[in-house]
Scaffold this active site. Structure first.
Site, mmCIF file in Angstrom:
data_model
loop_
_atom_site.group_PDB
_atom_site.id
_atom_site.type_symbol
_atom_site.label_atom_id
_atom_site.label_comp_id
_atom_site.label_asym_id
_atom_site.label_seq_id
_atom_site.Cartn_x
_atom_site.Cartn_y
_atom_site.Cartn_z
ATOM 1 C CE LYS A 213 4.323 -9.433 -19.716
ATOM 2 N NZ LYS A 213 3.011 -9.466 -19.069
ATOM 3 C CG HIS B 164 -5.311 -9.141 -5.205
ATOM 4 N ND1 HIS B 164 -4.393 -8.347 -5.857
ATOM 5 C CD2 HIS B 164 -6.420 -8.383 -5.035
ATOM 6 C CE1 HIS B 164 -4.939 -7.160 -6.087
ATOM 7 N NE2 HIS B 164 -6.165 -7.160 -5.593
#
Length: 188
Positions: free
Chosen positions: A64, A108
């Site tokens: 990552k 979200h």
């Protein structure tokens, strides 16, 4: 005075990206789209809006930190000060969090802390409750755990399907996210 420069991170169709870009009152310029899905529909939307893109495939990197370092480089090259996650399906790692601490927000589709993570609408629908909603929050190292900025409730109707609930949630998202971005950037 020049506008604050911002980036949107997205992985899918880009409906929230489009809502942000279509808001004529934003006190920022979206100068970069970061996308981790090379075939995502949001890439074409960015091109239509004349927004530069940084597209990557995480599988092409050993870790990552490697792709996040390239993202940070692209953000800095574009003088990006703020990051807005809009359907970006990856957790932000230390490399990005350190570079943009306190300057990353996410939307979200639930009333956090309820139903974090993937398929929040399905989670809420299957739970059989009376309501769910939309949350805009700061990003931290957790999954949908950062400090909440604003929330709005969306009722779960007795005749709802997951699809009808999703459509109503998206209507709220497309109004709420640009509003919160305006509020935050006017306070800086």
């Amino acid at each position: 005075m020049s506008k604050v420069r911002a980036a949107v991170f997205a992985s899918g169709t880009g409906s929230n990206f489009e809502a942000i870009m279509s808001d004529g009152d934003l006190p920022c310029e979206i100068s970069l789209l970061v996308c981790d899905k090379p075939k995502a529909a949001v890439i074409e939307k960015a091109k239509a809006f004349g927004v530069e893109t940084f597209v990557f495939d995480a599988k092409q990197y050993k870790q990552k930190a490697d792709y996040e370092a390239e993202i940070v480089e692209a953000l800095q090259k574009n003088n990006v000060e703020w990051i807005f996650l809009a359907g970006y399906m990856r957790l932000a790692g230390a490399t990005i969090l350190e570079a943009y601490e306190g300057k990353m927000i996410n939307i979200h589709p639930s009333l956090l802390p309820a139903f974090p993570g993937i398929d929040a609408i399905g989670q809420a629908f299957n739970a059989g409750g009376a309501e769910t909603g939309v949350t805009v929050h700061y990003i931290d190292e957790g999954m949908d755990t950062g400090p909440i900025i604003e929330q709005e409730t969306v009722p779960i109707l007795s005749n709802d399907t997951k699809e009808t609930l999703q459509k109503r949630i998206q209507i709220v998202e497309h109004r709420l996210y640009p509003k919160v971005i305006r509020q935050i950037l006017r306070d800086v």
